[in-house]
Design a protein around this motif. Structure first.
Motif, short mmCIF file in Angstrom:
data_model
loop_
_atom_site.label_atom_id
_atom_site.label_comp_id
_atom_site.label_asym_id
_atom_site.label_seq_id
_atom_site.Cartn_x
_atom_site.Cartn_y
_atom_site.Cartn_z
N GLY A 187 0.84 -1.20 0.00
CA GLY A 187 0.00 0.00 0.00
C GLY A 187 0.87 1.24 0.00
N GLY A 188 0.48 2.24 0.75
CA GLY A 188 1.28 3.46 0.79
C GLY A 188 0.75 4.47 1.78
N SER A 189 1.54 5.51 2.01
CA SER A 189 1.15 6.55 2.96
C SER A 189 1.82 7.86 2.59
CB SER A 189 1.54 6.15 4.39
OG SER A 189 2.95 6.07 4.52
N GLU A 190 1.30 8.93 3.15
CA GLU A 190 1.87 10.26 2.92
C GLU A 190 1.38 11.22 3.99
OE1 GLU A 190 4.65 11.38 1.24
OE2 GLU A 190 3.70 10.96 -0.69
N SER A 191 2.28 12.11 4.37
CA SER A 191 1.88 13.21 5.26
C SER A 191 2.74 14.42 4.96
CB SER A 191 2.03 12.81 6.73
OG SER A 191 1.66 13.88 7.57
N ILE A 192 2.27 15.24 4.03
CA ILE A 192 3.03 16.43 3.65
C ILE A 192 2.24 17.71 3.95
CG2 ILE A 192 4.38 15.22 1.90
CD1 ILE A 192 2.61 16.41 -0.23
N LEU A 193 1.18 17.59 4.77
CA LEU A 193 0.40 18.77 5.12
C LEU A 193 1.04 19.49 6.31
CD1 LEU A 193 -3.30 17.58 4.63
CD2 LEU A 193 -1.85 18.93 3.09
N CYS A 194 2.22 20.01 6.05
CA CYS A 194 2.89 20.89 6.99
C CYS A 194 3.22 22.17 6.23
CB CYS A 194 4.17 20.23 7.53
SG CYS A 194 5.34 19.73 6.23
N PHE A 195 3.70 23.18 6.91
CA PHE A 195 3.91 24.47 6.26
C PHE A 195 4.80 24.34 5.02
CE2 PHE A 195 6.38 28.36 5.61
CZ PHE A 195 5.37 29.27 5.42
N GLY A 196 5.95 23.71 5.16
CA GLY A 196 6.87 23.58 4.04
C GLY A 196 6.31 22.74 2.91
N GLY A 197 5.58 21.68 3.26
CA GLY A 197 4.99 20.82 2.24
C GLY A 197 3.96 21.54 1.39
N VAL A 198 3.09 22.29 2.04
CA VAL A 198 2.06 23.03 1.30
C VAL A 198 2.69 24.18 0.52
CG1 VAL A 198 -0.07 24.37 1.49
CG2 VAL A 198 0.29 22.39 2.99
N LYS A 199 3.64 24.87 1.14
CA LYS A 199 4.29 26.00 0.47
C LYS A 199 5.00 25.54 -0.81
CE LYS A 199 4.42 29.70 1.59
NZ LYS A 199 3.56 30.84 1.13
N ALA A 200 5.64 24.38 -0.77
CA ALA A 200 6.32 23.87 -1.96
C ALA A 200 5.32 23.61 -3.09
CB ALA A 200 7.07 22.58 -1.61
N TRP A 201 4.19 23.01 -2.76
CA TRP A 201 3.19 22.72 -3.78
C TRP A 201 2.51 23.99 -4.29
CZ3 TRP A 201 1.52 18.46 -6.50
CH2 TRP A 201 2.21 17.27 -6.22
N GLU A 202 2.42 25.02 -3.46
CA GLU A 202 1.88 26.30 -3.93
C GLU A 202 2.67 26.80 -5.14
OE1 GLU A 202 1.85 29.32 -0.99
OE2 GLU A 202 0.17 28.49 0.14
N GLY A 203 3.97 26.56 -5.11
CA GLY A 203 4.83 27.06 -6.18
C GLY A 203 4.49 26.49 -7.54
N LEU A 204 3.85 25.34 -7.58
CA LEU A 204 3.48 24.73 -8.86
C LEU A 204 2.28 25.42 -9.52
CD1 LEU A 204 3.84 21.00 -7.81
CD2 LEU A 204 5.15 22.12 -9.62
N ARG A 205 1.52 26.16 -8.72
CA ARG A 205 0.33 26.87 -9.21
C ARG A 205 -0.71 25.93 -9.82
NH1 ARG A 205 3.13 32.37 -11.80
NH2 ARG A 205 4.26 32.93 -9.90
N VAL A 206 -0.87 24.78 -9.18
CA VAL A 206 -1.89 23.82 -9.63
C VAL A 206 -2.90 23.54 -8.52
CG1 VAL A 206 -0.36 22.69 -11.28
CG2 VAL A 206 -0.47 21.83 -8.92
N MET A 207 -2.84 24.33 -7.45
CA MET A 207 -3.66 24.05 -6.28
C MET A 207 -4.94 24.89 -6.27
SD MET A 207 -1.71 21.89 -4.65
CE MET A 207 -2.24 21.91 -2.95
N SER A 208 -6.03 24.27 -5.82
CA SER A 208 -7.30 24.98 -5.67
C SER A 208 -7.37 25.63 -4.29
CB SER A 208 -8.47 24.02 -5.84
OG SER A 208 -9.69 24.66 -5.51
N ARG A 209 -8.00 26.79 -4.24
CA ARG A 209 -8.19 27.48 -2.96
C ARG A 209 -9.51 27.13 -2.31
NH1 ARG A 209 -4.62 32.01 -2.45
NH2 ARG A 209 -3.35 32.28 -4.34
N ASP A 210 -10.40 26.40 -3.04
CA ASP A 210 -11.73 26.19 -2.45
C ASP A 210 -12.24 24.76 -2.49
OD1 ASP A 210 -12.06 26.13 -5.18
OD2 ASP A 210 -13.70 27.56 -5.26
N ALA A 211 -11.92 23.97 -3.53
CA ALA A 211 -12.47 22.61 -3.60
C ALA A 211 -11.80 21.83 -4.72
CB ALA A 211 -13.98 22.65 -3.85
N CYS A 212 -11.88 20.50 -4.61
CA CYS A 212 -11.39 19.62 -5.68
C CYS A 212 -12.60 19.18 -6.50
CB CYS A 212 -10.67 18.42 -5.09
SG CYS A 212 -10.00 17.28 -6.32
#
Length: 403
Positions: A187-212
């Motif tokens: 299987g698998g796991s992930e936990s990147i919902l920390c400040f640095g993890g979210v900030k890094a993904w913000e840089g890609l400009r593919v994130m929604s601010r309201d919903a998926c």
């Protein structure tokens, strides 16, 4: 070659802390995405995610374990406990020496990394905890599962971004299918919902601010999630001999590389993975009733994936059901394929197809039946689970209903 079946499943994610709760949430089309609760969230442009709430690791692990277990390892161990308990297996003797662990993970101990970067760079400390490296390494979760359950066979971690779990489960399947191992925990796991993890993904400009909102014409990006999904893959005759409950049969897989772009997906690469999984499973297009889509909610993924499915299935694409549960639990990156496999098991075993929630406007470039907003009853004999990662690394699994 050996038949491979799933005899145990476990999870913790934004929808629930176990499998029954997760499947109930999927049937109800419940959304686990909400406001993030983490340090310095006010400095983030993206403040939503599929975060695991009401999780108290101090109640599950002692102080010594907490010093060694990053959040992604904690999630893994919680899910593994549920999966192995359901399987009814105890690993000793030859079974222990021949059984192993293959897990998918992308970011490793991102929370540990984030906390210790703060300690050194922001707070100016010159010493960190001596267990930082064994806590943050990508293989930590696999190693701790192996140690806790006495699994002494092949054990390792696969890291292929968003398809890590599917690659890991494909490897576990192959080990049982080929007769090397009677049982594999995977299987698998992930936990990147920390400040640095979210900030890094913000840089890609593919994130929604309201919903998926996968496949909806007004979608505006993906939403991160966290959690784990763990399964027990077991050789069919071994499971049957001990009277184990069988959740589904894994019947094939395929892996492909786009070999074209580090972030933009390829229709051809995805199509080759889908058709390859069916070929490996020895099923034709008409036998497939459900696809759990990669379905991130980005225009690039959704249009490419729908085009690939249409190309592979031709006229039968009109009869397919395809949904993205990322709309409910978020994109769990390296752990996402494992959590999404639960939707395939539910479709095969219970005849209930999880919906794509948040769907508001039809997109002519995504003109498949994406099971919008409400779960649907349907008899599904064969299901596929898609995973298409950054780097152009694709992995698709095929499963069959066990009567």
């Amino acid at each position: 070659m050996k038949r491979v079946v799933i005899t145990g499943a476990g999870t913790i994610n934004a929808l629930a802390h176990d499998v029954p709760g997760t499947l109930e949430a999927m049937r109800e089309g419940r959304c686990g995405i909400g406001e993030l609760e983490l340090r310095d969230v006010e400095r983030l442009g993206i403040r939503i995610g599929g975060q695991v709430k009401d999780f108290e690791p101090e109640e599950m692990f002692n102080r010594q374990q907490m010093a060694l277990f990053d959040r992604f390892t904690q999630f893994t161990l919680v899910a593994a406990r549920e999966a192995i308990a359901q399987s009814g297996l105890t690993f000793d003797g030859e079974l222990a020496t021949r059984s192993g662990v293959v897990l998918g993970n992308s970011g490793g101990g991102m929370t540990t990394l984030d906390e210790n970067y703060r300690s050194v760079y922001e707070e100016g400390k010159n010493r960190i905890h001596p267990f930082v490296v064994p806590k943050l390494m990508n293989n930590a979760a696999a190693s701790h599962v192996a140690m806790q359950y006495n699994l002494m066979g092949p054990s390792f971690t696969v890291s292929t971004a968003c398809s890590s779990s599917n690659h890991a489960m494909a490897q576990a399947f192959q080990m049982v299918h080929g007769g090397a191992c009677p049982v594999m925990v995977t299987g698998g796991s992930e936990s990147i919902l920390c400040f640095g993890g979210v900030k890094a993904w913000e840089g890609l400009r593919v994130m929604s601010r309201d919903a998926c909102r996968p496949f909806s014409a007004n979608r505006n990006g993906m939403v991160q999630g966290e959690g784990a999904g763990i399964f027990v893959f077991e050789e069919y005759e071994h499971a049957r001999a001990r009277g184990a409950e069988i959740l589904a049969e894994v019947i094939g897989y395929a892996m492909t590389s786009d070999a074209s772009d580090i972030v933009m997906p390829s229709k051809q690469g995805a199509a080759r993975a889908i058709s390859g999984a069916m070929r490996d499973a020895k099923v034709n297009a008409e036998e497939v009733g459900y696809i759990n889509a990669h379905g991130t909610g980005t225009a690039a993924n959704d249009k490419t994936e729908c085009a690939a499915v249409a190309d592979v299935f031709g006229h039968h694409a009109d009869n397919l059901l395809m949904s993205s549960t990322k709309s409910m639990h978020g994109h769990v990156i390296g752990g996402t394929g494992a959590i999404e496999l639960l939707a395939c098991i539910m479709a095969l075993r219970d005849g209930i197809v999880a919906p794509t929630i948040g769907y508001q406007e039809p997109d002519p470039e995504c003109a498949l039946d994406v099971v919008p907003n409400e779960a649907r009853e349907a008899k599904i004999d064969v299901a596929l689970s898609n995973a298409f990662a950054f780097g152009g690394l694709n992995a698709v699994l095929a499963l069959r209903r066990v009567a």
